[in-house]
Design an enzyme around this catalytic site. Sequence first.
Site, PDB file in Angstrom:
ATOM      1  N   ARG A 188      39.021  36.622  46.521  1.00 21.60           N
ATOM      2  CA  ARG A 188      39.087  35.315  45.841  1.00 21.60           C
ATOM      3  C   ARG A 188      39.255  34.170  46.841  1.00 21.60           C
ATOM      4  NH1 ARG A 188      41.851  38.734  42.496  1.00 21.60           N
ATOM      5  NH2 ARG A 188      41.250  38.738  40.311  1.00 21.60           N
ATOM      6  N   CYS A 241      42.797  38.849  54.102  1.00 20.21           N
ATOM      7  CA  CYS A 241      42.929  40.179  53.490  1.00 20.21           C
ATOM      8  C   CYS A 241      44.407  40.416  53.146  1.00 20.21           C
ATOM      9  CB  CYS A 241      42.412  41.250  54.455  1.00 20.21           C
ATOM     10  SG  CYS A 241      43.232  41.237  56.040  1.00 20.21           S
ATOM     11  N   ARG A 270      49.069  37.086  55.519  1.00 19.17           N
ATOM     12  CA  ARG A 270      50.425  37.594  55.694  1.00 19.17           C
ATOM     13  C   ARG A 270      50.714  37.693  57.183  1.00 19.17           C
ATOM     14  NH1 ARG A 270      51.384  36.270  51.364  1.00 19.17           N
ATOM     15  NH2 ARG A 270      52.207  37.433  49.592  1.00 19.17           N
ATOM     16  N   ASP A 294      50.394  29.854  58.589  1.00 20.16           N
ATOM     17  CA  ASP A 294      51.187  29.551  57.389  1.00 20.16           C
ATOM     18  C   ASP A 294      52.208  30.651  57.121  1.00 20.16           C
ATOM     19  OD1 ASP A 294      51.663  28.021  54.891  1.00 20.16           O
ATOM     20  OD2 ASP A 294      50.911  29.845  53.929  1.00 20.16           O
ATOM     21  N   GLU A 299      60.075  35.904  57.537  1.00 22.83           N
ATOM     22  CA  GLU A 299      60.220  34.575  56.935  1.00 22.83           C
ATOM     23  C   GLU A 299      61.551  34.453  56.196  1.00 22.83           C
ATOM     24  OE1 GLU A 299      56.828  33.913  54.436  1.00 22.83           O
ATOM     25  OE2 GLU A 299      55.434  34.157  56.076  1.00 22.83           O
ATOM     26  N   HIS A 327      54.899  28.893  54.872  1.00 22.07           N
ATOM     27  CA  HIS A 327      54.348  29.713  53.782  1.00 22.07           C
ATOM     28  C   HIS A 327      54.169  28.876  52.508  1.00 22.07           C
ATOM     29  CE1 HIS A 327      54.033  34.005  51.989  1.00 22.07           C
ATOM     30  NE2 HIS A 327      53.298  33.143  51.292  1.00 22.07           N
TER      31      HIS A 327
HETATM   32  N1  LIG Z   1      49.956  31.872  52.100  1.00 22.87           N
HETATM   33  C1  LIG Z   1      49.917  31.835  50.796  1.00 22.87           C
HETATM   34  O1  LIG Z   1      50.456  30.912  50.194  1.00 22.87           O
HETATM   35  C2  LIG Z   1      49.197  32.904  50.039  1.00 22.87           C
HETATM   36  C3  LIG Z   1      48.762  34.048  50.658  1.00 22.87           C
HETATM   37  N2  LIG Z   1      48.075  34.989  49.947  1.00 22.87           N
HETATM   38  C4  LIG Z   1      47.605  36.180  50.659  1.00 22.87           C
HETATM   39  O2  LIG Z   1      46.185  36.195  50.626  1.00 22.87           O
HETATM   40  C5  LIG Z   1      45.753  37.530  50.412  1.00 22.87           C
HETATM   41  C6  LIG Z   1      44.360  37.537  49.803  1.00 22.87           C
HETATM   42  O3  LIG Z   1      44.393  37.001  48.506  1.00 22.87           O
HETATM   43  P1  LIG Z   1      43.115  37.080  47.538  1.00 22.87           P
HETATM   44  O4  LIG Z   1      41.904  36.615  48.226  1.00 22.87           O
HETATM   45  O5  LIG Z   1      43.506  36.425  46.283  1.00 22.87           O
HETATM   46  O6  LIG Z   1      43.022  38.651  47.333  1.00 22.87           O
HETATM   47  P2  LIG Z   1      41.751  39.491  46.916  1.00 22.87           P
HETATM   48  O7  LIG Z   1      42.259  40.818  46.529  1.00 22.87           O
HETATM   49  O8  LIG Z   1      40.922  38.725  45.935  1.00 22.87           O
HETATM   50  O9  LIG Z   1      40.910  39.610  48.272  1.00 22.87           O
HETATM   51  C7  LIG Z   1      41.334  40.354  49.375  1.00 22.87           C
HETATM   52  C8  LIG Z   1      40.099  40.918  50.053  1.00 22.87           C
HETATM   53  O10 LIG Z   1      40.508  41.565  51.249  1.00 22.87           O
HETATM   54  C9  LIG Z   1      39.694  42.716  51.391  1.00 22.87           C
HETATM   55  N3  LIG Z   1      40.290  43.684  52.300  1.00 22.87           N
HETATM   56  C10 LIG Z   1      41.190  44.657  52.034  1.00 22.87           C
HETATM   57  N4  LIG Z   1      41.442  45.374  53.138  1.00 22.87           N
HETATM   58  C11 LIG Z   1      40.663  44.866  54.118  1.00 22.87           C
HETATM   59  C12 LIG Z   1      40.463  45.202  55.477  1.00 22.87           C
HETATM   60  N5  LIG Z   1      41.088  46.235  56.035  1.00 22.87           N
HETATM   61  N6  LIG Z   1      39.603  44.453  56.200  1.00 22.87           N
HETATM   62  C13 LIG Z   1      38.942  43.418  55.642  1.00 22.87           C
HETATM   63  N7  LIG Z   1      39.064  43.073  54.345  1.00 22.87           N
HETATM   64  C14 LIG Z   1      39.930  43.788  53.598  1.00 22.87           C
HETATM   65  C15 LIG Z   1      39.526  43.244  49.979  1.00 22.87           C
HETATM   66  O11 LIG Z   1      38.384  44.089  49.884  1.00 22.87           O
HETATM   67  C16 LIG Z   1      39.367  41.958  49.193  1.00 22.87           C
HETATM   68  O12 LIG Z   1      38.013  41.604  49.025  1.00 22.87           O
HETATM   69  C17 LIG Z   1      46.852  38.110  49.500  1.00 22.87           C
HETATM   70  O13 LIG Z   1      46.897  39.509  49.590  1.00 22.87           O
HETATM   71  C18 LIG Z   1      48.097  37.453  50.005  1.00 22.87           C
HETATM   72  O14 LIG Z   1      48.719  38.272  50.959  1.00 22.87           O
HETATM   73  C19 LIG Z   1      47.788  34.832  48.630  1.00 22.87           C
HETATM   74  C20 LIG Z   1      48.214  33.719  47.970  1.00 22.87           C
HETATM   75  C21 LIG Z   1      48.998  32.683  48.606  1.00 22.87           C
HETATM   76  O1  LIG Z   2      50.938  34.511  46.077  1.00 25.35           O
HETATM   77  C1  LIG Z   2      51.176  34.896  47.233  1.00 25.35           C
HETATM   78  O2  LIG Z   2      50.825  35.999  47.668  1.00 25.35           O
HETATM   79  C2  LIG Z   2      51.929  34.026  48.141  1.00 25.35           C
HETATM   80  O3  LIG Z   2      51.990  34.284  49.298  1.00 25.35           O
HETATM   81  C3  LIG Z   2      52.669  32.875  47.603  1.00 25.35           C
HETATM   82  O4  LIG Z   2      53.712  33.355  46.856  1.00 25.35           O
END
Ligand SMILES: NC(=O)C1=CN([C@@H]2O[C@H](COP(=O)(O)OP(=O)(O)OC[C@H]3O[C@@H](n4cnc5c(N)ncnc54)[C@H](O)[C@@H]3O)[C@@H](O)[C@H]2O)C=CC1
Ligand SMILES: O=C(O)C(=O)CO
Length: 361
Positions: A188, A241, A270, A294, A299, A327
């Site tokens: 996403r 990822c 992360r 970020d 943290e 973050h």
């Molecule tokens: N800093 C922040 O405020 C936030 C951070 N995040 C982080 O962002 C990450 C991603 O979020 P979304 O895109 O919504 O998740 P998502 O599940 O939609 O996309 C993650 C993608 O990473 C891929 N993936 C998994 N393992 C992999 C690997 N070894 N190598 C390459 N690609 C791989 C998956 O196939 C998937 O397409 C979350 O897991 C979370 O840790 C999410 C929201 C807020």
């Molecule tokens: O939604 C997430 O994974 C975030 O890192 C923010 O809480």
Amino acid sequence: MAASQKLATFIMDLGSLLIKSVFRTKEQQSMTKRFKVVITDLMTEPLDAERLVLGEVADVIALDAKSEAELVGQIEDADAVMVYHYLTFSKSSIDRLSYCRVIVRPGVGYDAIDIAAARERGIPVCNVPDYGSEEVADSAVAMAVSLARGTHLLCNRLRRGVGPWNVDQAKPIPRLRGRRFGIVGCGRIGTAAALRAKAFGLEVAFFDPYLPDGIDKALGIRRVERLDDLLSSSHILSVHCPLTDETRGMIAASEISRMPQGSFLVNTARGGIVDTVAVVDALQRGRLAGAGIDVLEQEPPPVDSPVLAAWRDPNHPAHDRLLLNPHTAYYCEEGSDEFRTKGAQEVMRALLGQPLRNVVN
Ligand SMILES: NC(=O)C1=CN([C@@H]2O[C@H](COP(=O)(O)OP(=O)(O)OC[C@H]3O[C@@H](n4cnc5c(N)ncnc54)[C@H](O)[C@@H]3O)[C@@H](O)[C@H]2O)C=CC1
Ligand SMILES: O=C(O)C(=O)CO
């Protein structure tokens, strides 16, 4: 009506009442008791979102715990637990849950929760995968563009009164358009980042071994089959990822050394995926021209964290090239309300015995 008839009617009514109370639906049974929902961390008190959704059936308690030890004696009788990303929720906490119907992570990444331990105990873990992908992508691309255009560096330079007014000929800034924006994990957030990067005229490529064929064509971006190919060809690398056993430490010193000299690295995914000590080192040596961070391995970071030291000290060689956020890539008011509401709605479904939407274990 004859007395015998009255007695028969009375017995039948009583029987039907008994049958009804024994065969009440799970939903009806649930409505008669007041539940206990514990929000383990981040909140000092439940906000309107949780109260609005859960207030009629549950007492919502917010602990604002800074460590798992603070949960002892508080979660054992909880019917549901909401865990934010500030706390590790390990097997030892999970094993203390006696009645818990669901553990909800009101956010995307659930790496801090021991989902295998929850599965063993038969407790579903649910996340909220769809509340803020665009904000995270905005933050990642904003960091990348600010670093690559020199905005951050020039602002710092001006504040300190160093260098000429206008362009510093000794420090040229290459054109952004046409350069390669590499995405690790094109889900996403990665997809939202790709669309934004394209609007800046960047050429976008991604590495994601788990996506089906065709995404690249649909988005008009390039797919690479090996992380190495992405590393060696990206002027900007943006990590999107999840943190898993496979991605922990995925971008460390040797990966950074394969990126082109003077490239940029952005991590809004992360902290555990990218070795930030190696990032600071690469900034210091000029291998990386900038980094937008970020998320950190720990943290909040410890006071002696090398990344904090570099970011604080204006004389540190990495100082001007390091953008650090606490973050908050996801954060906006509307998004916050959304993940809290969606998280509370998932709790409500569990309490009422309804099907859950986003079980991850
Ligand atoms: N800093 C922040 O405020 C936030 C951070 N995040 C982080 O962002 C990450 C991603 O979020 P979304 O895109 O919504 O998740 P998502 O599940 O939609 O996309 C993650 C993608 O990473 C891929 N993936 C998994 N393992 C992999 C690997 N070894 N190598 C390459 N690609 C791989 C998956 O196939 C998937 O397409 C979350 O897991 C979370 O840790 C999410 C929201 C807020
Ligand atoms: O939604 C997430 O994974 C975030 O890192 C923010 O809480």
